[in-house]
Write a protein that holds these residues in place. Sequence first.
Motif, mmCIF file in Angstrom:
data_model
loop_
_atom_site.group_PDB
_atom_site.id
_atom_site.type_symbol
_atom_site.label_atom_id
_atom_site.label_comp_id
_atom_site.label_asym_id
_atom_site.label_seq_id
_atom_site.Cartn_x
_atom_site.Cartn_y
_atom_site.Cartn_z
ATOM 1 N N ARG A 135 61.492 53.679 61.917
ATOM 2 C CA ARG A 135 61.390 52.237 61.670
ATOM 3 C C ARG A 135 60.514 51.514 62.691
ATOM 4 N NH1 ARG A 135 65.391 54.509 59.409
ATOM 5 N NH2 ARG A 135 66.198 53.753 57.419
ATOM 6 N N LEU A 136 60.448 52.074 63.910
ATOM 7 C CA LEU A 136 59.670 51.395 64.966
ATOM 8 C C LEU A 136 58.237 51.902 65.065
ATOM 9 C CD1 LEU A 136 62.096 51.304 68.027
ATOM 10 C CD2 LEU A 136 61.668 49.529 66.321
ATOM 11 N N GLY A 137 58.039 53.207 64.781
ATOM 12 C CA GLY A 137 56.745 53.822 65.072
ATOM 13 C C GLY A 137 56.620 54.094 66.554
ATOM 14 N N GLY A 138 55.563 54.820 66.914
ATOM 15 C CA GLY A 138 55.438 55.287 68.292
ATOM 16 C C GLY A 138 55.068 54.221 69.311
ATOM 17 N N HIS A 139 54.291 53.194 68.892
ATOM 18 C CA HIS A 139 53.776 52.246 69.879
ATOM 19 C C HIS A 139 54.857 51.388 70.519
ATOM 20 C CE1 HIS A 139 49.522 52.548 67.998
ATOM 21 N NE2 HIS A 139 49.680 53.393 68.988
ATOM 22 N N ALA A 140 55.920 51.093 69.760
ATOM 23 C CA ALA A 140 56.962 50.203 70.288
ATOM 24 C C ALA A 140 57.558 50.748 71.584
ATOM 25 C CB ALA A 140 58.058 50.002 69.246
ATOM 26 N N TYR A 141 57.584 52.076 71.708
ATOM 27 C CA TYR A 141 58.171 52.668 72.913
ATOM 28 C C TYR A 141 57.299 52.384 74.143
ATOM 29 C CZ TYR A 141 61.193 55.243 69.667
ATOM 30 O OH TYR A 141 62.093 55.579 68.690
ATOM 31 N N GLY A 142 55.998 52.224 73.908
ATOM 32 C CA GLY A 142 55.087 51.927 75.024
ATOM 33 C C GLY A 142 54.871 53.104 75.957
ATOM 34 N N THR A 143 55.173 54.312 75.472
ATOM 35 C CA THR A 143 55.129 55.484 76.345
ATOM 36 C C THR A 143 54.263 56.587 75.750
ATOM 37 O OG1 THR A 143 57.128 56.226 75.216
ATOM 38 C CG2 THR A 143 57.416 55.138 77.334
ATOM 39 N N VAL A 144 53.830 57.528 76.598
ATOM 40 C CA VAL A 144 53.032 58.660 76.125
ATOM 41 C C VAL A 144 53.820 59.474 75.104
ATOM 42 C CG1 VAL A 144 51.836 60.768 76.802
ATOM 43 C CG2 VAL A 144 51.905 58.827 78.366
ATOM 44 N N TYR A 145 55.068 59.798 75.468
ATOM 45 C CA TYR A 145 55.927 60.542 74.559
ATOM 46 C C TYR A 145 56.912 59.549 73.952
ATOM 47 C CZ TYR A 145 54.127 64.352 77.446
ATOM 48 O OH TYR A 145 53.303 65.202 78.124
ATOM 49 N N PRO A 146 56.780 59.252 72.645
ATOM 50 C CA PRO A 146 57.729 58.327 72.021
ATOM 51 C C PRO A 146 58.897 59.097 71.387
ATOM 52 C CG PRO A 146 55.899 58.705 70.536
ATOM 53 C CD PRO A 146 55.683 59.609 71.730
ATOM 54 N N GLY A 147 59.765 58.395 70.710
ATOM 55 C CA GLY A 147 60.857 59.028 69.966
ATOM 56 C C GLY A 147 61.874 59.678 70.888
ATOM 57 N N PRO A 148 62.764 60.479 70.324
ATOM 58 C CA PRO A 148 63.853 61.055 71.114
ATOM 59 C C PRO A 148 63.389 61.822 72.361
ATOM 60 C CG PRO A 148 64.307 61.341 68.789
ATOM 61 C CD PRO A 148 62.932 60.763 68.879
ATOM 62 N N ILE A 149 62.387 62.692 72.221
ATOM 63 C CA ILE A 149 61.967 63.451 73.408
ATOM 64 C C ILE A 149 61.382 62.499 74.450
ATOM 65 C CG2 ILE A 149 59.651 64.076 72.534
ATOM 66 C CD1 ILE A 149 61.958 66.306 74.711
ATOM 67 N N GLY A 150 60.732 61.442 73.993
ATOM 68 C CA GLY A 150 60.203 60.440 74.921
ATOM 69 C C GLY A 150 61.314 59.694 75.632
ATOM 70 N N GLN A 151 62.389 59.399 74.870
ATOM 71 C CA GLN A 151 63.519 58.691 75.480
ATOM 72 C C GLN A 151 64.182 59.533 76.565
ATOM 73 O OE1 GLN A 151 64.924 57.950 71.369
ATOM 74 N NE2 GLN A 151 65.748 56.074 72.232
ATOM 75 N N VAL A 152 64.000 60.864 76.470
ATOM 76 C CA VAL A 152 64.576 61.754 77.469
ATOM 77 C C VAL A 152 63.573 62.033 78.602
ATOM 78 C CG1 VAL A 152 65.419 64.103 77.829
ATOM 79 C CG2 VAL A 152 66.219 62.786 75.873
ATOM 80 N N VAL A 153 62.312 62.242 78.224
ATOM 81 C CA VAL A 153 61.302 62.601 79.236
ATOM 82 C C VAL A 153 60.899 61.382 80.080
ATOM 83 C CG1 VAL A 153 58.888 63.308 79.541
ATOM 84 C CG2 VAL A 153 60.347 64.571 77.971
#
Lengths: 483, 212
Positions: free
Chosen positions: A331-349
């Motif tokens: 629902r958000l897409g990758g850019h909303a995270y503002g990080t190199v690694y988005p999504g679940p693995i990004g939320q952990v890394v």
Amino acid sequence: MSGFSPNPDQNFGVRIQEALGNEELRESFHGAMTFLREKRRQQFPDPDALDALRTRGAAIRERALAQLPDLLEQLEGQCQHNGIRVHWAEDAAEANEIITGIARKTGGKRVVKGKSMATEEIGLNTAFENAGFSCLESDMGEYIVQQAHETPSHIIMPAIHRNKASIARQFAEQIPDTPYTEDVDELIGIGRRVLRRAFADADIGISGVNFAIAETGTLCLVENEGNGRMSTTVPDTHIAVMGIEKVIEKLSDLPDLYRLLTRSATGQPITTYLNLISGPRKPDEIDGPRQVHLVLLDNGRSRIYADRQLRETLRCIRCGACMNHCPVYERLGGHAYGTVYPGPIGQVVMPQLLGLDKAGKLTQACSLNGACGEACPVKIPLPDLIRRLRHDGVSRTDSPVRGQGKQRKWIEATIWATWLSIHTHPRLYRLSTLMATRLRRLMPPLPRAWTRHRSPLRPAARTLHETLQQRERARQKESAREQ
Amino acid sequence: MSSKNAILSRLRHGRAASPANTAAFAAERASDAVTPDLDIMVSALEAAHARVFRSTTSQWADDLAKLARERGWANWWIGGDDVGRTWQAHDSEPATTVFSNWDSQKAPLFDAAEVALCRARAGIAETGTLVVESSPQVPRTLSLVPPVHVVVIDEDSVVGSLHQALARYENKSLPTNLIFISGPSKTADIQQTLAYGAHGPRELIVYLCRRE
């Protein structure tokens, strides 16, 4: 970092609202994620076979991590034996210095780059620009994204947030003598023409590494387009950049991981190319790079490694399946995270790389539904790690993650402390439920942040205990009358 | 302390502080041996948009010459392998360049080459994969730059799985570039729409040859 924030927590809420309100983006991601999930599902028809393969994949990665320092030394030795020069970088700055240093020594100016998340992580494109080099992304998706001065929104499909009409407009505006066309074959043909010229003229090629084999000193690259092969074959100098966790022990470890990677990432039984590089051009060979360099990047990984639970993060083979299965990412897409690694693995890394004070909020964008953990081809317990990082964010522990406790808010802490106390003291519990039901008319309305998307809640007139007791009494009365 | 030593010492300390759970490793199995099925090989290659012709070791050059005339390919590139030599000696041979010097031939390779021809050392039936080894006779870019890539492969070099294909290199040094090819170059980077000929060959043509 090129376009990525060093402090993704800042304005995370604003980016979320923007993403949710962007219909083109919502449609692109919904379509793409549904498509990728279905393709993956078709590749794994037998759930037992899938589970066995995931267990093996996890074991191969765990075995490599258990020997990580030794395998890195073995990899260095074997690479040197094969004529590949090996460099070690503590962080992004040192990696960029090493890479631009090698590039400067070649005397060349033109750089082409294959798709690589490690180079996104260190912000290599910006470092090259600052050092006076032109660095062209050659993966079709990355090329589109770079030309638009954007960042990738998915680690496997970087331009997933764009539709063909907007790419058609971009090509027509930015590439000379290019008519507007929405025909995908023609659009790819346009990219091919531009990038072929760039490959032929490039002095330096940059790539990532999917797996590095310690036993043989081999760099493995997985791709469909051939731009990875171009970048690592045509220019005189090839520089490969990899996170230190990417090393595997043996050549025979490769097939299972490769099979898991391609099927999990894009639902393909196999990619067009599996490219195994074990050295530069030999004196009697006709082509291939004259020098091959390997940059081993730590950038916080050895710190993560010290914690047994967080170490599981390092099993990741960067397939993106956790994103494809995450209802929040969809629902958000990758850019909303503002990080190199988005999504679940990004939320952990990302909280581990940047600190919980700068990226701890990311862990809140999760409903703990567990889909990512079930999709992960190497069984990284992503939901457990997200909960662990949420905990570290609000507590003082001996965790190696920086910025712990920085997400703690006194009001939240007080609410939970009260909640704990009520739920562990029966008398207090009964008293509080009694108060809540009897005084329900006095309860203040819930904050708008809650009620904007949900119906307002009111306590019931009777507690659950009372309701059940009442029902039980009625039942007894009924059965007494029947007798 | 150098970066290398600092990184390795942190990893060694970290490992000592929290050793790995070695029980997890028991889950691995030995590599599986699969009997190669050529029909599966052909259908996997065709599913990946390659064209496959069944031929024989003595017949393929005639078959290819016929296809070459039909398609009107004029600019051929070969390396120094046996397949290239056979093609060169074939009497219906069109204009063929022997790829032997990078610096002088790079420009025509990129700008003029239409078809490249080389041998695959092995094949993998399960996935429809061709194994191409770089060598002085088979340059790396031969299978990459020209828009059409023709591969000749012997039926008896086809193995069942990637495990088996890699087992051939156990205890041997790997070629500088070992490439597993499973179809023409492709991409789905624009709206998940599959397009062929992203950067490498647009067409992959395979002659699967029975030994005679």
